[in-house]
Write an enzyme that holds these catalytic residues in place. Structure first.
Site, PDB file in Angstrom:
ATOM      1  N   HIS A 180      33.017 -33.440 -12.824  1.00  0.00           N
ATOM      2  CA  HIS A 180      33.131 -34.842 -13.211  1.00  0.00           C
ATOM      3  C   HIS A 180      34.603 -35.221 -13.373  1.00  0.00           C
ATOM      4  O   HIS A 180      35.390 -34.471 -13.952  1.00  0.00           O
ATOM      5  CB  HIS A 180      32.363 -35.098 -14.502  1.00  0.00           C
ATOM      6  CG  HIS A 180      30.881 -35.128 -14.299  1.00  0.00           C
ATOM      7  ND1 HIS A 180      30.193 -34.049 -13.808  1.00  0.00           N
ATOM      8  CD2 HIS A 180      29.969 -36.104 -14.494  1.00  0.00           C
ATOM      9  CE1 HIS A 180      28.906 -34.362 -13.730  1.00  0.00           C
ATOM     10  NE2 HIS A 180      28.744 -35.593 -14.133  1.00  0.00           N
ATOM     11  N   LYS A 232      26.293 -45.574 -22.919  1.00  0.00           N
ATOM     12  CA  LYS A 232      26.700 -46.824 -22.279  1.00  0.00           C
ATOM     13  C   LYS A 232      25.593 -47.870 -22.388  1.00  0.00           C
ATOM     14  O   LYS A 232      25.852 -49.072 -22.473  1.00  0.00           O
ATOM     15  CB  LYS A 232      27.025 -46.534 -20.809  1.00  0.00           C
ATOM     16  CG  LYS A 232      27.495 -47.735 -20.011  1.00  0.00           C
ATOM     17  CD  LYS A 232      28.086 -47.261 -18.683  1.00  0.00           C
ATOM     18  CE  LYS A 232      28.183 -48.424 -17.714  1.00  0.00           C
ATOM     19  NZ  LYS A 232      26.925 -48.714 -17.029  1.00  0.00           N
TER      20      LYS A 232
END
Length: 969
Positions: free
Chosen positions: A149, A610
């Site tokens: 990532h 999120k």
């Protein structure tokens, strides 16, 4: 960069290291770039130090004005200087951490919290004997999984220099002679000069192959050394023996701690991962494993010089020596060396057969390859048993013990590689296959994407019940379908080539329905990963008359299908989906058989944060875990949770030990996988010493969480349910409403975010092969969770780690909740929260992690970035809400916890104070550079060079701020 003298303190050794590194960097800058730029950097540094450490408010404007006056040529040097100081400071802090651990072990009567010794003492106090721990290790599985990532901004060349600087720093001690000290300083200066003259930024975007090679560096420097050593140390703790190393040796432990990887197999959102990268990942992993083993066997052949004229050897060892074709008369009485020569020849032949290339670095001869790692392990066992039977127990532990343990852990594949893809891709591929094959359901042509969930399940189960293929080589398919099928076919080939342990899981991102899991079984069957006989259905199972080897059975069984539940709605649906999955008869038989009664479930931290904010994300994960335990216990299936954690608190980061022991009872149970992502990999595993401590933390926490007597754990959890859960549910709703109202309900919020953070510039960084957004839009919904959190960290607001929490706590204290047993007065409700913080590890960890984020948040700097938003009304509307929520969160934290930020962690507080004096100038510089860059005329050809310099400087500030904050991705 010069660092002022500090008064003596418990951390004086750390300050000495920082002072030495800073002084060396300053001398290098003055020598390479001249006194003028050195003086400019020093002026900025002194202003930042006075402002941050000495509280001189007049220095803030001085710092801002000085930065605004920097010319284009100066900004790059300033950005590099402050960034590299933070890199060096991190090296010093890591050394201090290692120093404290060693001092604790040497001087303290009680083991350090998070150590193996502490975990064993904790369990012994609760009646858990060491023999039971040793027995239970055989059923445990602890797997840190490396992913690519994109939050690691540093180049491999830079990280390699960091490692060398750290090694040189460790050599500085009071035992050095003046000459040795001078030579050491010369070497340190040379290394720091190399760092200064090494390009900080990548010029090209990383490829998947680059990411594979970068990850493999951590095996060479850390895992292949630290993991076997950890096993050996634990074996000694579990079986102390009589303390005589000549008479007894620690047992070889079962491979409960292993490593995994996504790099090369994770194609969710990464179009650069394909069949070739999958093969290359496993090929390069296996090459690393074989090179390590060949090097170790070569070294053993040198070290095991025992003569048969002086000491006996076992008949099995002598037979191994006889099989050697070594013709040297010098070794005729040295059976161990001759046995090692034969093992080396067989291992070299195995590497040639699997890798299709020679790896031997010494002359050898043709020999029979090992069929699998167990044959190699068996030969090593012969050597070890002979040594132990003939006064060589201590010799067996010099190198051979670690090598034997390594073979058990790493095999020939090094690390298990996961496959991952989004469920919507599987749906499109199957839609095309069903349509092209003319498959019918209820006598009507199948259009898979238009089917109801019940129809999909019926169709997929029927497909698993038959062996006929859907794919035809004579039909045309889309590029996406060809690519997906090619990857799965390659996975089948790689399992046959590298062994079944090379690939074991197929993870389904965005799992929302039961059919999302069945689709993967159908695709596995279609591509040869899964034998039709491995899915008992309407057909008669072949198991009754199965004459296949264990390896053949494992290969035919395919991959475990692992759902990944990411958003809050997905987490809420997870228990029902898994109940439906485990209740399918063919799946239930598969779980009991090929999967050994085990089913893995992955939980995503980033997207849930999120989606609903910090508090609601963590609470939703906690509730989902508790409900999953009930589903699995009812069906007598063992649950293994895979935690998709990142570096930042918003993405499940924070100390691993505290995170694991705070899990709900029954959710660890000896089984845990967790991702190690981006800059976290470098931070935790940069070398064997640092890596060993973090691995020990994970193992110690897993032992505590798994082996605490279940009656005690259940009693405590039931008490928490009664006293705390209703309040927590209510506060979660409050926090989610506050967070979503800001992020998704505020008109223009996306415009604010894209203007007030370096999100666009982060997307331009060459830090990963994966795109930053799912779609090319300016919608928060389409942005990946990783750059979302990374951007807020860069501008020092980090709202993903606290926003909504203050509102929830404040509303609970002031207004109460409409739930049974809720305290009646504000004072009683505050006392209730204080009790939760003391007695409930989950809530305590939630507050502790938020505390670290609040400590790194800086509203003054955040307001500088807000100034980049052109619309004044929007700027004030959004920033004022952020500021207000921060103040509320800080106030309620103090009331609930009873202390100020980091008051109970003076070491971290001191480290942050040190770092902020160097991060702050980078933030001010970044904000000013963003303003310049965004206001420049893109059509002005004469400004291209200046723009390029400006972009490089921005990217360097991103690098430095990330290094200073350490866990921002």
């Amino acid at each position: 960069m010069s660092v002022p003298q500090q008064p003596a303190s418990p951390h004086s050794a750390l300050r000495q290291d920082i002072r030495l590194l800073g002084k060396t960097l300053g001398e290098v800058i003055r020598d390479c770039d001249g006194r003028a730029i050195y003086e400019t950097i020093e002026k900025l540094r002194r202003a930042a130090v006075k402002f941050r450490r000495e509280g001189d408010a007049t220095q803030g404007p001085v710092l801002e004005r000085s930065i605004r006056r920097l010319g284009d040529e100066q900004v790059n040097s300033v950005a590099r200087a402050f960034s590299y100081f933070l890199h060096l400071s991190n090296i010093a802090e890591d050394r201090e951490q290692n120093r404290r651990q060693r001092e604790h072990e040497l001087n303290e009567a009680t083991p350090m919290r998070g150590s193996l010794g502490d975990a064993l003492a904790f369990l012994e106090e609760r009646g858990v004997k060491r023999k039971r721990i040793l027995r239970d290790l055989g059923g445990m599985s602890i797997v840190p999984v490396l992913t690519a990532h994109p939050t690691e901004v540093q180049r491999k060349s830079t990280l390699d220099l960091h490692r060398e600087i750290a090694r040189q720093l460790r050599r500085n001690d009071d035992t050095l002679t003046p000459g040795e000290r001078q030579l050491g300083q010369q070497r340190l200066s040379g290394l720091v000069a190399s760092l200064w003259q090494t390009r900080m930024l990548r010029q090209q975007k990383l490829t998947v192959l680059d990411e594979i090679d970068n990850a493999l560096g951590y095996y060479e420097h850390t895992f292949l050394k630290a993991i076997p050593r950890l096993y050996q140390d634990l074996a000694v703790l579990l079986e102390p023996g009589n303390g005589d190393p000549l008479a007894s040796s620690p047992a070889l432990l079962p491979p409960f701690l292993k490593t995994g990887s996504w790099i090369g197999g994770d194609r969710d959102g990464n179009p650069n991962v394909d069949a070739d990268t999958l093969e290359q990942a496993l090929l390069r992993q296996a090459t690393h494993a074989f090179r390590h083993y060949l090097g170790e066997i070569k070294a053993l052949g040198t070290e095991l010089s025992m003569s048969h004229t002086l000491v006996e050897a076992s008949p099995a060892l002598l037979n191994l020596a006889i099989e050697s074709r070594d013709s040297s008369l010098h070794r005729i009485d040295e059976p161990y060396r001759r046995a090692c020569i034969h093992i080396y020849a067989r291992l070299a032949a195995t590497a040639q057969a699997i890798l299709q290339r020679p790896l031997a670095v010494r002359p050898t001869y043709e020999a029979e390859p090992y069929a699998d790692p167990s044959g190699f392990e068996a030969d090593l066992d012969i050597v070890s048993e002979s040594l132990e039977a003939n006064h060589g127990t201590a010799i067996a532990q010099l190198r051979l013990g670690g090598l034997r343990q390594a073979v058990r852990v790493f095999g020939f594949h090094l690390a298990t590689l996961d496959l991952r893809q989004s469920s919507d891709v599987h749906e499109r591929v199957l839609d095309e296959l069903f349509t092209a094959a003319g498959v019918k359901l209820d006598d009507k042509p199948v259009h898979y994407l238009k089917l109801s969930e019940a129809q999909r399940i019926e169709l997929l189960r029927g497909e698993l019940a038959q062996a006929r293929p859907l794919y035809s080589p004579w039909l045309r398919y889309s590029d996406e379908t060809h690519k997906e099928l090619a990857i799965l076919r390659m996975a089948a080939k790689c399992r046959a080539r590298f062994g079944p342990r090379a690939i074991e899981q197929s993870i389904v991102s965005h799992t929302e329905t039961l059919s999302d899991l069945l689709e993967v079984l159908v695709l596995q069957q279609e591509t040869g990963l899964l034998s039709p006989d491995a899915i008992p259905h309407a057909r008669k199972s072949a198991a009754a008359s199965d004459q296949r080897t264990d390896r053949e059975i494992l290969l035919a069984a395919g991959l475990m299908v692992v759902p990944l539940f990411e958003t809050i709605p997905d987490l809420e649906r997870a228990p029902d989906i898994m109940a439906g999955w485990l209740d399918l008869p063919e799946v239930a038989r598969r779980v009991r058989g090929a999967q050994g009664g085990m089913q893995e479930v992955m939980l995503g931290y980033s997207d849930s944060n999120k989606d609903g904010g910090y508090l609601t994300s963590n609470w939703s994960l906690y509730c989902a875990e508790r409900e999953l335990v009930k589903v699995f216990e009812k069906r007598k299936v063992r649950l293994r949770l895979f935690h998709g954690r990142g570096g930042s608190v918003a993405r499940g980061g924070g100390p691993s030990f505290e995170a694991i022991v705070a899990q709900p009872p029954g959710t660890v149970n000896g089984q845990i996988r967790l991702t190690e992502q981006g800059e976290v990999i470098q931070g935790k595993y940069k070398d064997a010493e640092v890596g060993r401590w973090h691995l020990e933390n994970i193992v110690a926490a897993t032992l505590e969480a798994s082996l605490t007597p279940p009656a005690e754990a259940a009693r405590v959890e039931n008490e928490r349910v009664r006293k705390y859960f209703a309040a927590m549910r209510w506060m979660s709703d409050q926090a989610r409403t506050a967070y979503r109202d800001l992020v998704y309900g505020t008109e223009g919020f996306a415009d604010y975010f894209f203007a007030a953070t370096p999100i666009r510039e982060i997307a331009e960084l060459n830090i990963g092969s994966r795109p930053a957004a799912r779609k090319a839009t300016q919608r928060i919904e389409d942005l990946r969770a990783i750059p979302w959190g990374f951007s807020w960290a860069q501008c020092r607001l980090m709202l993903t780690g606290w926003y909504g929490m203050g509102t929830a706590l404040k509303n609970y204290v002031e207004n109460g909740c409409e739930c049974e047993g809720a305290p009646a007065s504000p004072e009683a409700r505050l006392a209730h929260l204080q009790e939760m913080a003391r007695e409930w590890p989950f809530f305590r960890t939630l507050l502790s992690n938020m505390e670290q984020v609040l400590a790194k948040t800086d509203l003054t700097i955040g307001r500088r970035y807000a100034g980049l938003v052109a619309d004044k009304r929007l700027r004030e509307r959004v920033f004022n809400r952020i500021e207000e929520e921060f103040q509320v969160s800080l106030s309620l934290f103090r009331q609930v916890c009873g202390h100020d930020l980091l008051e109970h962690d003076p070491q971290l507080a001191a480290a942050l104070l040190e770092r902020f004096a160097y991060i702050d100038p980078l933030n001010h510089l970044q904000a000013d550079l963003l303003r310049r860059h965004r206001n420049s005329d893109p059509g002005d050809a004469t400004g291209n060079d200046a723009e390029s310099r400006s972009q490089r400087a921005i990217h360097m500030t991103i690098n430095g701020i990330a290094a200073g904050l350490r866990n921002s991705g």
